[in-house]
Design a protein around this motif. Sequence first.
Motif, PDB file in Angstrom:
ATOM      1  N   MET A  34      -3.830 -11.635   1.482  1.00 20.16           N
ATOM      2  CA  MET A  34      -2.940 -11.269   0.582  1.00 20.16           C
ATOM      3  C   MET A  34      -1.984 -10.113   1.247  1.00 20.16           C
ATOM      4  SD  MET A  34      -3.385 -13.718  -1.714  1.00 20.16           S
ATOM      5  CE  MET A  34      -2.073 -12.932  -2.839  1.00 20.16           C
ATOM      6  N   GLY A  35      -0.794 -10.044   0.785  1.00 21.13           N
ATOM      7  CA  GLY A  35       0.147  -9.028   1.093  1.00 21.13           C
ATOM      8  C   GLY A  35       1.168  -8.616   0.335  1.00 21.13           C
ATOM      9  N   TRP A  36       1.841  -7.539   0.721  1.00 23.39           N
ATOM     10  CA  TRP A  36       2.939  -7.052  -0.152  1.00 23.39           C
ATOM     11  C   TRP A  36       4.037  -6.831   0.915  1.00 23.39           C
ATOM     12  CZ3 TRP A  36       3.694  -6.987  -5.130  1.00 23.39           C
ATOM     13  CH2 TRP A  36       2.721  -6.884  -6.075  1.00 23.39           C
ATOM     14  N   ASP A  46      10.508  -7.021   5.149  1.00 23.58           N
ATOM     15  CA  ASP A  46       9.303  -6.259   5.978  1.00 23.58           C
ATOM     16  C   ASP A  46       8.083  -6.066   5.472  1.00 23.58           C
ATOM     17  OD1 ASP A  46      12.012  -3.941   6.852  1.00 23.58           O
ATOM     18  OD2 ASP A  46      11.368  -5.683   7.930  1.00 23.58           O
ATOM     19  N   LEU A  47       7.017  -6.227   6.505  1.00 22.29           N
ATOM     20  CA  LEU A  47       5.617  -5.992   5.831  1.00 22.29           C
ATOM     21  C   LEU A  47       5.479  -4.481   5.531  1.00 22.29           C
ATOM     22  CD1 LEU A  47       2.423  -7.059   7.564  1.00 22.29           C
ATOM     23  CD2 LEU A  47       2.837  -4.635   6.941  1.00 22.29           C
ATOM     24  N   VAL A  48       4.729  -4.565   4.197  1.00 19.55           N
ATOM     25  CA  VAL A  48       4.309  -3.101   3.594  1.00 19.55           C
ATOM     26  C   VAL A  48       3.032  -3.136   3.760  1.00 19.55           C
ATOM     27  CG1 VAL A  48       4.055  -1.679   1.469  1.00 19.55           C
ATOM     28  CG2 VAL A  48       6.008  -3.104   1.937  1.00 19.55           C
ATOM     29  N   ALA A  49       1.993  -3.982   3.558  1.00 26.44           N
ATOM     30  CA  ALA A  49       0.690  -4.015   3.593  1.00 26.44           C
ATOM     31  C   ALA A  49       0.188  -5.236   3.536  1.00 26.44           C
ATOM     32  CB  ALA A  49      -0.040  -2.731   2.655  1.00 26.44           C
ATOM     33  N   THR A  50      -0.897  -5.759   4.013  1.00 28.06           N
ATOM     34  CA  THR A  50      -1.676  -6.848   4.041  1.00 28.06           C
ATOM     35  C   THR A  50      -3.231  -6.550   3.865  1.00 28.06           C
ATOM     36  OG1 THR A  50      -2.203  -7.453   6.382  1.00 28.06           O
ATOM     37  CG2 THR A  50      -0.174  -8.029   5.159  1.00 28.06           C
ATOM     38  N   ILE A  51      -3.964  -7.475   3.183  1.00 29.85           N
ATOM     39  CA  ILE A  51      -5.673  -7.245   3.093  1.00 29.85           C
ATOM     40  C   ILE A  51      -6.135  -8.597   3.270  1.00 29.85           C
ATOM     41  CG2 ILE A  51      -5.431  -7.317   0.694  1.00 29.85           C
ATOM     42  CD1 ILE A  51      -7.760  -5.562   0.448  1.00 29.85           C
ATOM     43  N   THR A  52      -6.905  -8.720   4.347  1.00 30.55           N
ATOM     44  CA  THR A  52      -7.584  -9.917   4.705  1.00 30.55           C
ATOM     45  C   THR A  52      -8.792 -10.236   3.701  1.00 30.55           C
ATOM     46  OG1 THR A  52      -9.378  -9.102   6.052  1.00 30.55           O
ATOM     47  CG2 THR A  52      -7.410  -9.465   7.352  1.00 30.55           C
ATOM     48  N   SER A  53      -9.196 -11.579   3.863  1.00 29.72           N
ATOM     49  CA  SER A  53     -10.333 -12.074   2.937  1.00 29.72           C
ATOM     50  C   SER A  53     -11.633 -11.177   3.196  1.00 29.72           C
ATOM     51  CB  SER A  53     -10.634 -13.565   3.408  1.00 29.72           C
ATOM     52  OG  SER A  53     -11.145 -13.755   4.503  1.00 29.72           O
ATOM     53  N   VAL A  54     -11.700 -10.163   3.992  1.00 28.71           N
ATOM     54  CA  VAL A  54     -12.871  -9.427   4.051  1.00 28.71           C
ATOM     55  C   VAL A  54     -12.454  -8.152   3.989  1.00 28.71           C
ATOM     56  CG1 VAL A  54     -14.309 -11.292   5.407  1.00 28.71           C
ATOM     57  CG2 VAL A  54     -12.846  -9.385   6.655  1.00 28.71           C
ATOM     58  N   GLY A  55     -11.399  -7.871   3.303  1.00 31.13           N
ATOM     59  CA  GLY A  55     -11.074  -6.489   3.089  1.00 31.13           C
ATOM     60  C   GLY A  55     -10.336  -5.732   4.092  1.00 31.13           C
ATOM     61  N   GLY A  56     -10.110  -6.250   5.285  1.00 36.61           N
ATOM     62  CA  GLY A  56      -9.349  -5.352   6.324  1.00 36.61           C
ATOM     63  C   GLY A  56      -7.714  -5.278   6.036  1.00 36.61           C
ATOM     64  N   ALA A  57      -7.528  -4.032   6.021  1.00 34.32           N
ATOM     65  CA  ALA A  57      -6.216  -3.509   5.631  1.00 34.32           C
ATOM     66  C   ALA A  57      -5.298  -3.188   6.670  1.00 34.32           C
ATOM     67  CB  ALA A  57      -5.976  -2.734   4.325  1.00 34.32           C
ATOM     68  N   ILE A  58      -4.013  -3.431   6.744  1.00 32.12           N
ATOM     69  CA  ILE A  58      -2.995  -2.864   7.765  1.00 32.12           C
ATOM     70  C   ILE A  58      -1.874  -2.494   6.808  1.00 32.12           C
ATOM     71  CG2 ILE A  58      -3.754  -4.212   9.677  1.00 32.12           C
ATOM     72  CD1 ILE A  58      -1.295  -5.873   9.418  1.00 32.12           C
ATOM     73  N   PHE A  67       0.283   4.517   0.531  1.00 29.49           N
ATOM     74  CA  PHE A  67       0.266   3.272  -0.250  1.00 29.49           C
ATOM     75  C   PHE A  67      -1.229   2.798  -0.133  1.00 29.49           C
ATOM     76  CE2 PHE A  67       4.877   1.751  -0.510  1.00 29.49           C
ATOM     77  CZ  PHE A  67       5.192   2.901  -0.968  1.00 29.49           C
ATOM     78  N   THR A  68      -1.946   2.205  -0.809  1.00 35.31           N
ATOM     79  CA  THR A  68      -3.138   1.749  -0.846  1.00 35.31           C
ATOM     80  C   THR A  68      -3.060   0.008  -1.305  1.00 35.31           C
ATOM     81  OG1 THR A  68      -4.301   3.723  -0.897  1.00 35.31           O
ATOM     82  CG2 THR A  68      -5.622   1.774  -1.115  1.00 35.31           C
ATOM     83  N   ILE A  69      -3.577  -0.645  -0.546  1.00 36.79           N
ATOM     84  CA  ILE A  69      -3.627  -2.150  -1.038  1.00 36.79           C
ATOM     85  C   ILE A  69      -5.084  -2.347  -1.427  1.00 36.79           C
ATOM     86  CG2 ILE A  69      -4.056  -3.213   1.327  1.00 36.79           C
ATOM     87  CD1 ILE A  69      -2.129  -5.678   0.243  1.00 36.79           C
ATOM     88  N   SER A  70      -5.178  -3.345  -2.485  1.00 38.85           N
ATOM     89  CA  SER A  70      -6.586  -3.597  -2.864  1.00 38.85           C
ATOM     90  C   SER A  70      -6.553  -5.116  -3.427  1.00 38.85           C
ATOM     91  CB  SER A  70      -7.138  -2.469  -3.811  1.00 38.85           C
ATOM     92  OG  SER A  70      -6.538  -2.546  -5.174  1.00 38.85           O
ATOM     93  N   ARG A  71      -7.720  -5.557  -3.331  1.00 42.35           N
ATOM     94  CA  ARG A  71      -7.647  -7.030  -4.031  1.00 42.35           C
ATOM     95  C   ARG A  71      -8.833  -7.145  -4.838  1.00 42.35           C
ATOM     96  NH1 ARG A  71      -7.614 -10.835   0.521  1.00 42.35           N
ATOM     97  NH2 ARG A  71      -8.210 -12.678  -0.853  1.00 42.35           N
ATOM     98  N   ASN A  76      -8.528 -12.811  -8.936  1.00 40.13           N
ATOM     99  CA  ASN A  76      -7.328 -13.344  -8.166  1.00 40.13           C
ATOM    100  C   ASN A  76      -6.150 -12.449  -8.164  1.00 40.13           C
ATOM    101  OD1 ASN A  76      -8.834 -15.472  -7.750  1.00 40.13           O
ATOM    102  ND2 ASN A  76      -7.702 -17.077  -8.411  1.00 40.13           N
ATOM    103  N   THR A  77      -6.429 -11.195  -8.119  1.00 40.52           N
ATOM    104  CA  THR A  77      -5.244 -10.384  -8.137  1.00 40.52           C
ATOM    105  C   THR A  77      -5.262  -9.397  -6.926  1.00 40.52           C
ATOM    106  OG1 THR A  77      -6.476  -8.608  -9.297  1.00 40.52           O
ATOM    107  CG2 THR A  77      -5.181 -10.236 -10.663  1.00 40.52           C
ATOM    108  N   VAL A  78      -4.077  -8.868  -6.325  1.00 40.78           N
ATOM    109  CA  VAL A  78      -3.802  -8.027  -5.443  1.00 40.78           C
ATOM    110  C   VAL A  78      -3.065  -6.741  -6.093  1.00 40.78           C
ATOM    111  CG1 VAL A  78      -2.029  -9.287  -4.329  1.00 40.78           C
ATOM    112  CG2 VAL A  78      -3.411  -7.606  -2.883  1.00 40.78           C
ATOM    113  N   SER A  79      -3.168  -5.656  -5.747  1.00 45.19           N
ATOM    114  CA  SER A  79      -2.487  -4.513  -5.983  1.00 45.19           C
ATOM    115  C   SER A  79      -1.995  -3.621  -5.008  1.00 45.19           C
ATOM    116  CB  SER A  79      -3.340  -3.648  -6.952  1.00 45.19           C
ATOM    117  OG  SER A  79      -3.771  -4.487  -8.202  1.00 45.19           O
ATOM    118  N   LEU A  80      -1.201  -2.848  -5.271  1.00 41.72           N
ATOM    119  CA  LEU A  80      -0.383  -2.000  -4.500  1.00 41.72           C
ATOM    120  C   LEU A  80      -0.265  -0.520  -4.982  1.00 41.72           C
ATOM    121  CD1 LEU A  80       0.609  -1.674  -1.404  1.00 41.72           C
ATOM    122  CD2 LEU A  80       2.941  -1.938  -2.266  1.00 41.72           C
ATOM    123  N   GLN A  81      -1.078   0.163  -4.922  1.00 48.39           N
ATOM    124  CA  GLN A  81      -0.836   1.601  -5.347  1.00 48.39           C
ATOM    125  C   GLN A  81      -0.010   2.397  -4.647  1.00 48.39           C
ATOM    126  OE1 GLN A  81      -5.451   2.202  -5.541  1.00 48.39           O
ATOM    127  NE2 GLN A  81      -4.947   3.129  -7.246  1.00 48.39           N
TER     128      GLN A  81
END
Length: 119
Positions: A34-36, A46-58, A67-71, A76-81
């Motif tokens: 999932m990503g923003w 442009d990419l802001v942040a992504t998070i993989t199925s196992v929680g790896g974020a870039i 910014f912090t991405i979480s899922r 079934n939600t993804v957030s961007l703080q």
Amino acid sequence: QVHLAESGGVWVQPGGSLTLSCAASGVEFSASTMGWYRQAPGNQRDLVATITSVGGAIYADSVKGRFTISRDDARNTVSLQMTNLKPEDTAVYYCNSRRVRIGSVANYWGQGTQVTVSS
């Protein structure tokens, strides 16, 4: 039917904080990255942040440390703080779901939510 619904976009003053949320349906959420992404007028998306199925974020360099991405796979939600917001963060923010299988990629976008940072 796939649906990604973003929420939380508003006007905020520089230095302020904001949390965006995206509710997903019709996708294999727990198996998806999932990503923003964001797009300012006249610019590419442009990419802001992504998070993989196992929680790896870039993160994009411009938002690292702010910014912090979480899922939440149960909801079934993804957030961007977003903290310490700057005028250059002004853009339409899009939620993205990406599921890669051998031989195919399922890639979906939400409609976007406007974030405006100004005094």
